[in-house]
Design a protein around this motif. Structure first.
Motif, PDB file in Angstrom:
ATOM      1  N   TRP A 137      -6.107 -36.374   8.153  1.00 50.38           N
ATOM      2  CA  TRP A 137      -5.009 -37.402   8.552  1.00 50.38           C
ATOM      3  C   TRP A 137      -4.019 -37.022   9.532  1.00 50.38           C
ATOM      4  CZ3 TRP A 137      -7.285 -42.133   8.056  1.00 50.38           C
ATOM      5  CH2 TRP A 137      -8.320 -42.315   7.128  1.00 50.38           C
ATOM      6  N   ARG A 138      -3.965 -37.402  10.648  1.00 50.46           N
ATOM      7  CA  ARG A 138      -2.668 -36.869  11.639  1.00 50.46           C
ATOM      8  C   ARG A 138      -1.886 -37.983  11.836  1.00 50.46           C
ATOM      9  NH1 ARG A 138      -4.469 -33.335   9.098  1.00 50.46           N
ATOM     10  NH2 ARG A 138      -5.367 -31.385   9.959  1.00 50.46           N
ATOM     11  N   THR A 139      -0.437 -37.826  11.647  1.00 54.45           N
ATOM     12  CA  THR A 139       0.411 -38.658  11.810  1.00 54.45           C
ATOM     13  C   THR A 139       1.373 -38.583  12.909  1.00 54.45           C
ATOM     14  OG1 THR A 139       2.157 -37.894  10.376  1.00 54.45           O
ATOM     15  CG2 THR A 139       0.297 -39.031   9.366  1.00 54.45           C
ATOM     16  N   ASP A 160       2.746 -38.919  19.849  1.00 53.44           N
ATOM     17  CA  ASP A 160       2.154 -40.159  19.722  1.00 53.44           C
ATOM     18  C   ASP A 160       0.658 -39.980  19.600  1.00 53.44           C
ATOM     19  OD1 ASP A 160       1.510 -42.816  19.760  1.00 53.44           O
ATOM     20  OD2 ASP A 160       2.059 -43.227  21.657  1.00 53.44           O
ATOM     21  N   PRO A 161       0.058 -40.783  18.313  1.00 49.83           N
ATOM     22  CA  PRO A 161      -1.406 -40.526  17.892  1.00 49.83           C
ATOM     23  C   PRO A 161      -2.006 -41.235  19.054  1.00 49.83           C
ATOM     24  CG  PRO A 161      -0.011 -41.040  15.938  1.00 49.83           C
ATOM     25  CD  PRO A 161       0.993 -41.180  17.077  1.00 49.83           C
ATOM     26  N   ALA A 162      -1.501 -42.278  19.712  1.00 46.80           N
ATOM     27  CA  ALA A 162      -2.261 -42.951  20.649  1.00 46.80           C
ATOM     28  C   ALA A 162      -2.538 -42.031  21.760  1.00 46.80           C
ATOM     29  CB  ALA A 162      -1.673 -44.168  21.128  1.00 46.80           C
ATOM     30  N   LEU A 163      -1.382 -41.041  22.509  1.00 48.23           N
ATOM     31  CA  LEU A 163      -1.585 -40.253  23.250  1.00 48.23           C
ATOM     32  C   LEU A 163      -2.482 -39.432  22.849  1.00 48.23           C
ATOM     33  CD1 LEU A 163      -0.930 -39.034  26.240  1.00 48.23           C
ATOM     34  CD2 LEU A 163       1.117 -38.050  24.781  1.00 48.23           C
ATOM     35  N   ALA A 164      -2.595 -38.696  21.630  1.00 45.61           N
ATOM     36  CA  ALA A 164      -3.740 -37.883  21.228  1.00 45.61           C
ATOM     37  C   ALA A 164      -5.078 -38.080  21.132  1.00 45.61           C
ATOM     38  CB  ALA A 164      -3.063 -37.192  19.655  1.00 45.61           C
ATOM     39  N   LEU A 165      -5.234 -39.418  20.926  1.00 43.92           N
ATOM     40  CA  LEU A 165      -6.601 -39.909  21.081  1.00 43.92           C
ATOM     41  C   LEU A 165      -6.999 -39.971  22.530  1.00 43.92           C
ATOM     42  CD1 LEU A 165      -8.921 -41.340  19.635  1.00 43.92           C
ATOM     43  CD2 LEU A 165      -8.014 -43.543  20.057  1.00 43.92           C
ATOM     44  N   ALA A 166      -6.180 -40.284  23.407  1.00 44.04           N
ATOM     45  CA  ALA A 166      -6.396 -40.234  24.727  1.00 44.04           C
ATOM     46  C   ALA A 166      -6.949 -39.103  25.272  1.00 44.04           C
ATOM     47  CB  ALA A 166      -5.336 -41.367  25.431  1.00 44.04           C
ATOM     48  N   GLU A 167      -6.201 -38.060  24.737  1.00 46.78           N
ATOM     49  CA  GLU A 167      -6.046 -36.632  25.219  1.00 46.78           C
ATOM     50  C   GLU A 167      -7.558 -36.126  24.512  1.00 46.78           C
ATOM     51  OE1 GLU A 167      -2.508 -35.075  24.443  1.00 46.78           O
ATOM     52  OE2 GLU A 167      -1.789 -35.747  26.412  1.00 46.78           O
ATOM     53  N   GLY A 168      -8.133 -36.654  23.465  1.00 49.87           N
ATOM     54  CA  GLY A 168      -9.089 -36.162  22.959  1.00 49.87           C
ATOM     55  C   GLY A 168      -9.018 -35.036  21.556  1.00 49.87           C
ATOM     56  N   ALA A 169      -7.766 -34.989  21.292  1.00 45.78           N
ATOM     57  CA  ALA A 169      -7.081 -34.212  20.234  1.00 45.78           C
ATOM     58  C   ALA A 169      -7.333 -34.505  18.914  1.00 45.78           C
ATOM     59  CB  ALA A 169      -5.466 -34.114  20.274  1.00 45.78           C
ATOM     60  N   ILE A 170      -7.745 -36.093  18.796  1.00 46.15           N
ATOM     61  CA  ILE A 170      -8.206 -36.459  17.415  1.00 46.15           C
ATOM     62  C   ILE A 170      -9.427 -37.430  17.839  1.00 46.15           C
ATOM     63  CG2 ILE A 170      -6.284 -36.476  16.071  1.00 46.15           C
ATOM     64  CD1 ILE A 170      -5.383 -39.163  16.962  1.00 46.15           C
ATOM     65  N   ASP A 171     -10.321 -37.667  16.688  1.00 47.69           N
ATOM     66  CA  ASP A 171     -11.413 -38.295  16.835  1.00 47.69           C
ATOM     67  C   ASP A 171     -11.352 -40.018  16.808  1.00 47.69           C
ATOM     68  OD1 ASP A 171     -13.169 -35.943  16.929  1.00 47.69           O
ATOM     69  OD2 ASP A 171     -12.698 -35.767  14.763  1.00 47.69           O
ATOM     70  N   ALA A 172     -10.485 -40.394  16.205  1.00 47.96           N
ATOM     71  CA  ALA A 172     -10.311 -41.662  15.965  1.00 47.96           C
ATOM     72  C   ALA A 172      -8.795 -42.114  15.663  1.00 47.96           C
ATOM     73  CB  ALA A 172     -11.104 -42.232  14.739  1.00 47.96           C
TER      74      ALA A 172
END
Length: 315
Positions: A137-139, A160-172
């Motif tokens: 879990w990444r917050t 920002d977790p949404a930015l991390a998702l857009a960049e592919g740093a997290i899966d969901a």
């Protein structure tokens, strides 16, 4: 008895506006309305005890009550509720097709204690059989400090977790606001069908926020929590009544009355239940989720979250 002047911090919705605009009043109280976004309200209430009456995150309220440092006592009216299957977003390039595919993944959250995240983790665990302890879990940060037991992989992203998702740093990502960018989709594109099926299986309409009163005010004015309950219930009733008016539509949706009838039928005739007895089982589930998530060291009784005078009130 002299009148009380009390601040009320909450979001503006059809369920709260009758109190904010004065159509509904609280006996003996002059309200000073402070309208804002929930994230800011919660931060100021929890860190600074800034408001007399406040909308409050149920996740944070459970955490602080369980550890014994809550400045507020709840009233069992719930101005924000939302089904949360729609809040699960995925990278489309990671082979994620179902809830089971989230096992072992990295998932972003605005906050680990956020109520939406609390609900999604509980749903994944209890309805879909996902081992949430095995997820990274990444917050984006926490509004109040939390201490988790050993074995929980929860760390800040530093962005920002949404930015991390857009960049592919997290899966969901679990988030109440939709992220944007290529390669992002909802886990459940037809989330309404999935949410209705889950509601029929559990009977729950996920509680997000409650109304809470500073404890010292409740102690000095023990009549106040029940009057708050009754005023918010009256405001909710006005809102639900307006949804059914068809002479002049009160909301900018052409078939709003039909939508209300459909939802009331699905949800047993009462689409927005207030009151402790009606919601005790759901609150108990939230406490169970908090314990499983490491947010609460041990279970507390659902009654502990609310002022005793309100427990017998139906709404």
């Amino acid at each position: 008895m002299s009148r009380l002047t009390l601040s009320l911090a909450c979001h503006a919705s059809d369920r709260t506006r009758p109190l904010l605009d004065g159509r509904v009043t609280i006996p003996g109280v002059d309200l000073v309305p402070l309208v804002g976004e929930p994230e800011d309200i919660f931060r100021r209430a929890l860190r600074d005890r800034a408001f007399d009456i406040t909308e409050l995150s149920m996740g944070s309220h459970i955490v602080t009550t369980a550890r014994g440092d809550s400045a507020y006592v709840g009233v069992p009216v719930f101005p924000s509720r939302a089904f949360r299957h729609s809040a699960i977003y995925i990278r489309t390039d990671r082979g994620i097709r179902s809830a089971a595919d989230l096992a072992g993944r990295s998932i972003g959250l605005p906050e680990y204690q956020q109520t939406a995240a609390l609900w999604v983790r509980g749903i994944l665990r209890e309805h879909y059989g996902v081992d949430t302890r095995g997820i990274a879990w990444r917050t984006g940060g926490e509004r109040i400090a939390i201490t988790l037991p050993h074995g929980f992989d929860v760390r800040p992203l530093g962005r920002d977790p949404a930015l991390a998702l857009a960049e592919g740093a997290i899966d969901a990502l679990i988030a109440p606001r939709p992220p944007s960018g290529p390669g992002i989709a909802r886990l459940y594109p037809d989330y309404k069908t999935e949410e209705i099926a889950w509601h029929r299986a559990t009977g729950f309409f996920p509680i997000m926020h409650c109304i809470a009163l500073r404890r010292e005010l409740a102690e000095r004015h023990p009549w106040l929590p029940l009057e708050l309950h009754r005023a918010f219930a009256k405001a909710r009733d006005l809102a639900l009544g307006e949804l059914q008016l068809v002479n002049v539509l009160r909301a900018s949706l052409p078939w709003i009355a039909a939508a209300y009838e459909e939802q009331a039928a699905i949800m047993g005739g009462d689409p927005w239940p207030y009151g402790f007895a009606r919601n005790r089982e759901e609150v108990a589930a939230m406490i169970r989720f908090a314990v499983a998530d490491g947010l609460a060291a041990k279970p507390i009784a659902p009654e502990a979250l609310f002022h005793p005078s309100t427990l017998g009130e139906s709404a």
